[in-house]
Scaffold this motif. Structure first.
Motif, PDB file in Angstrom:
ATOM      1  N   LEU A  95      36.610  44.680  44.034  1.00 50.07           N
ATOM      2  CA  LEU A  95      37.454  44.910  44.976  1.00 50.07           C
ATOM      3  C   LEU A  95      37.013  45.681  46.336  1.00 50.07           C
ATOM      4  O   LEU A  95      36.438  46.598  46.414  1.00 50.07           O
ATOM      5  CB  LEU A  95      38.676  45.142  44.604  1.00 50.07           C
ATOM      6  CG  LEU A  95      39.399  44.759  43.423  1.00 50.07           C
ATOM      7  CD1 LEU A  95      40.377  45.655  42.193  1.00 50.07           C
ATOM      8  CD2 LEU A  95      40.343  43.702  43.728  1.00 50.07           C
ATOM      9  N   VAL A  96      38.137  45.188  47.378  1.00 52.88           N
ATOM     10  CA  VAL A  96      37.181  45.686  48.425  1.00 52.88           C
ATOM     11  C   VAL A  96      37.851  47.292  48.849  1.00 52.88           C
ATOM     12  O   VAL A  96      38.993  47.603  48.353  1.00 52.88           O
ATOM     13  CB  VAL A  96      37.841  44.969  49.716  1.00 52.88           C
ATOM     14  CG1 VAL A  96      37.724  45.900  51.000  1.00 52.88           C
ATOM     15  CG2 VAL A  96      37.675  43.769  49.841  1.00 52.88           C
ATOM     16  N   GLY A  97      36.649  47.962  48.619  1.00 51.96           N
ATOM     17  CA  GLY A  97      37.247  49.533  48.923  1.00 51.96           C
ATOM     18  C   GLY A  97      35.695  50.299  49.958  1.00 51.96           C
ATOM     19  O   GLY A  97      36.032  49.411  51.086  1.00 51.96           O
TER      20      GLY A  97
ATOM     21  N   ALA B 205      47.823  37.590  35.957  1.00 53.34           N
ATOM     22  CA  ALA B 205      48.492  38.245  37.462  1.00 53.34           C
ATOM     23  C   ALA B 205      47.622  38.339  38.470  1.00 53.34           C
ATOM     24  O   ALA B 205      48.147  37.478  39.667  1.00 53.34           O
ATOM     25  CB  ALA B 205      49.661  38.494  36.882  1.00 53.34           C
ATOM     26  N   SER B 206      46.817  38.769  38.383  1.00 56.77           N
ATOM     27  CA  SER B 206      45.771  39.688  39.413  1.00 56.77           C
ATOM     28  C   SER B 206      45.114  38.217  40.394  1.00 56.77           C
ATOM     29  O   SER B 206      44.906  37.634  41.019  1.00 56.77           O
ATOM     30  CB  SER B 206      45.711  41.195  39.637  1.00 56.77           C
ATOM     31  OG  SER B 206      44.510  40.750  38.560  1.00 56.77           O
ATOM     32  N   LEU B 207      44.841  37.419  39.642  1.00 56.01           N
ATOM     33  CA  LEU B 207      43.736  36.522  40.019  1.00 56.01           C
ATOM     34  C   LEU B 207      45.355  34.858  40.135  1.00 56.01           C
ATOM     35  O   LEU B 207      44.851  35.073  41.219  1.00 56.01           O
ATOM     36  CB  LEU B 207      43.094  35.681  37.858  1.00 56.01           C
ATOM     37  CG  LEU B 207      42.372  34.917  38.624  1.00 56.01           C
ATOM     38  CD1 LEU B 207      41.218  34.896  39.645  1.00 56.01           C
ATOM     39  CD2 LEU B 207      41.704  33.874  37.413  1.00 56.01           C
TER      40      LEU B 207
ATOM     41  N   ASP C 282      45.063  45.072  47.232  1.00 55.96           N
ATOM     42  CA  ASP C 282      43.580  44.604  45.718  1.00 55.96           C
ATOM     43  C   ASP C 282      43.056  42.848  45.639  1.00 55.96           C
ATOM     44  O   ASP C 282      43.368  42.758  44.802  1.00 55.96           O
ATOM     45  CB  ASP C 282      44.655  45.855  45.268  1.00 55.96           C
ATOM     46  CG  ASP C 282      44.306  46.989  44.908  1.00 55.96           C
ATOM     47  OD1 ASP C 282      43.346  46.807  45.526  1.00 55.96           O
ATOM     48  OD2 ASP C 282      45.361  47.220  43.843  1.00 55.96           O
ATOM     49  N   LEU C 283      44.358  42.062  46.268  1.00 59.02           N
ATOM     50  CA  LEU C 283      44.264  41.291  46.161  1.00 59.02           C
ATOM     51  C   LEU C 283      43.027  40.097  47.071  1.00 59.02           C
ATOM     52  O   LEU C 283      42.692  39.139  46.818  1.00 59.02           O
ATOM     53  CB  LEU C 283      45.331  39.675  46.540  1.00 59.02           C
ATOM     54  CG  LEU C 283      46.999  39.955  46.116  1.00 59.02           C
ATOM     55  CD1 LEU C 283      47.693  39.722  46.564  1.00 59.02           C
ATOM     56  CD2 LEU C 283      46.777  39.769  44.292  1.00 59.02           C
TER      57      LEU C 283
END
Length: 157
Positions: free
Chosen positions: A3-5, A28-30, A87-88
């Protein structure tokens, strides 16, 4: 897949962030990430058609309302599954991020570091033909053979 951070995050920290998201929201996140990519691709195509004056006022209003409702649903589902909308966006390493940073991309305008969504939008705008064969099987048996030809474009064919 990370994830981008913060850019100072180590690889281990990025992997931990992915595991936290995965264990918290699972599939669900995917699915929400895929939905958000599709939503933003449709939004880009509406903007392109608006700029080219290909939409009536009614079509533009209907598209804008539909996109807004879809965005609200994505945000609502993020809230239900306790996923932060930011976070997507997935960092794909050298390939870049999945989604552009908010306010950094306008369809048809060049970008210094294009995201995957921007590249997909450009491909949709010019069109692409994918051709290939898929063999599915078990052991040494090919059980299903598919010849595929996919025309992917935002233009009417």
């Amino acid at each position: 897949m990370t994830l981008v951070g913060k850019s100072s995050e180590s690889s281990a920290e990025k992997i931990l962030n992915v595991r936290k998201l995965s264990s918290k929201a699972g599939l669900a996140s995917l699915l929400l990430t895929v939905l958000e990519v599709i939503r933003q691709l449709m939004e880009a195509q509406v903007i392109r058609r608006m700029d080219e004056q290909l939409l009536s006022d009614l079509q533009l209003d209907e598209a804008a309302e539909s996109l807004q409702k879809l965005e609200e649903q994505v945000l609502h589902l993020c809230k239900i599954f306790e996923i932060k909308p930011e976070d997507l966006n997935i960092d794909l390493g050298e390939a870049g991020t999945l989604l552009p940073a908010p306010g950094t991309y306008y369809p048809g305008e060049p970008s210094q570091n294009p995201s995957i969504l921007e590249l997909l939008d450009r491909l949709l705008n010019i069109g692409i033909v994918l051709h290939g064969d898929i063999d599915l099987g078990l052991g040494n048996l090919n059980l299903i053979h598919a010849k595929l030809r996919l025309v992917l474009t935002s233009k009417p064919i």
